[in-house]
Design a protein around this motif. Structure first.
Motif, short mmCIF file in Angstrom:
data_model
loop_
_atom_site.label_atom_id
_atom_site.label_comp_id
_atom_site.label_asym_id
_atom_site.label_seq_id
_atom_site.Cartn_x
_atom_site.Cartn_y
_atom_site.Cartn_z
N GLU A 33 -3.48 5.79 -1.85
CA GLU A 33 -4.02 5.82 -3.22
C GLU A 33 -4.93 7.04 -3.42
OE1 GLU A 33 -4.27 1.37 -4.99
OE2 GLU A 33 -5.73 1.82 -3.41
N TRP A 36 -2.82 10.38 -3.51
CA TRP A 36 -2.06 10.62 -4.74
C TRP A 36 -2.88 10.36 -6.00
CZ3 TRP A 36 1.23 13.66 -3.05
CH2 TRP A 36 1.90 13.45 -1.85
N VAL A 38 -4.15 7.58 -7.36
CA VAL A 38 -3.59 6.50 -8.16
C VAL A 38 -4.17 5.17 -7.69
CG1 VAL A 38 -1.39 7.69 -8.56
CG2 VAL A 38 -1.62 6.14 -6.61
N HIS A 39 -3.89 4.14 -8.47
CA HIS A 39 -4.18 2.77 -8.07
C HIS A 39 -2.87 2.02 -8.14
CE1 HIS A 39 -8.48 3.26 -7.90
NE2 HIS A 39 -8.44 3.86 -9.07
N GLY A 89 3.78 11.65 -12.62
CA GLY A 89 3.28 10.28 -12.61
C GLY A 89 4.17 9.29 -11.87
N LEU A 107 2.84 5.58 -12.27
CA LEU A 107 1.42 5.27 -12.15
C LEU A 107 0.61 6.21 -13.02
CD1 LEU A 107 1.44 4.79 -8.29
CD2 LEU A 107 1.35 3.00 -10.03
N GLY A 108 -0.66 5.93 -13.13
CA GLY A 108 -1.54 6.77 -13.93
C GLY A 108 -1.84 6.12 -15.27
N ALA A 113 2.65 2.21 -17.12
CA ALA A 113 2.23 2.30 -15.72
C ALA A 113 2.56 1.00 -14.99
CB ALA A 113 0.74 2.59 -15.63
#
Length: 142
Positions: A33, A36, A38-39, A89, A107-108, A113
């Motif tokens: 995470e 990159w 992200v979550h 993304g 993601l994002g 998302a």
């Protein structure tokens, strides 16, 4: 369906086929995470904390290979193409039939998302509104 039930079923399927890997460490998920920026969705994390994908060269009876957390990369990297706005993304996490196409999670800040997309064609194509829905489709009879 509850994502934990889907994950347990996926893991059981992989165990029956002799292809399940040990779980990823939470620190490896956090590392990905951070790398990159992200979550990951809860269901995505839960899968990796149950089993860390499949070994290289191994696929399930549906010809899908879920990658270990350390192999997850941006879609453009997986596709071996220069970064482009069309793939921004997306993180690739699995492939079908030795890379006929791949699967990526979006993601994002995008409105969609957490959705899962098919990659490898002219442009990404959404196949599931969430990772949980993707697992539901995955577990349906091939």
């Amino acid at each position: 369906m509850n994502h934990q039930i889907l994950i347990t079923k996926s893991h059981s399927l992989w165990q029956a086929q002799g292809i399940a890997r040990p779980p990823a460490r939470r620190s490896d998920v956090v590392k990905a995470e951070k790398k990159w920026r992200v979550h990951f969705p809860t269901a995505f994390i839960a899968l990796y904390l149950q089993t860390d994908g499949m070994e290289e060269g191994v696929m399930d009876d549906r010809l899908i290979r879920f990658w270990p957390i350390c192999e997850i990369v941006p879609a453009s990297t997986a596709l071996e193409i220069p970064p482009s706005p069309i793939h921004q993304g997306f993180l690739a996490f699995a492939d079908w039939s030795l890379w006929c196409h791949g699967y990526a999670i979006r993601l994002g800040a995008a409105e969609d998302a957490g959705s899962v997309w098919l990659i490898g064609g002219d442009q990404p194509m959404q196949v599931a509104a969430s990772f949980t829905v993707f697992l539901e489709y995955y577990l349906e009879e091939p």
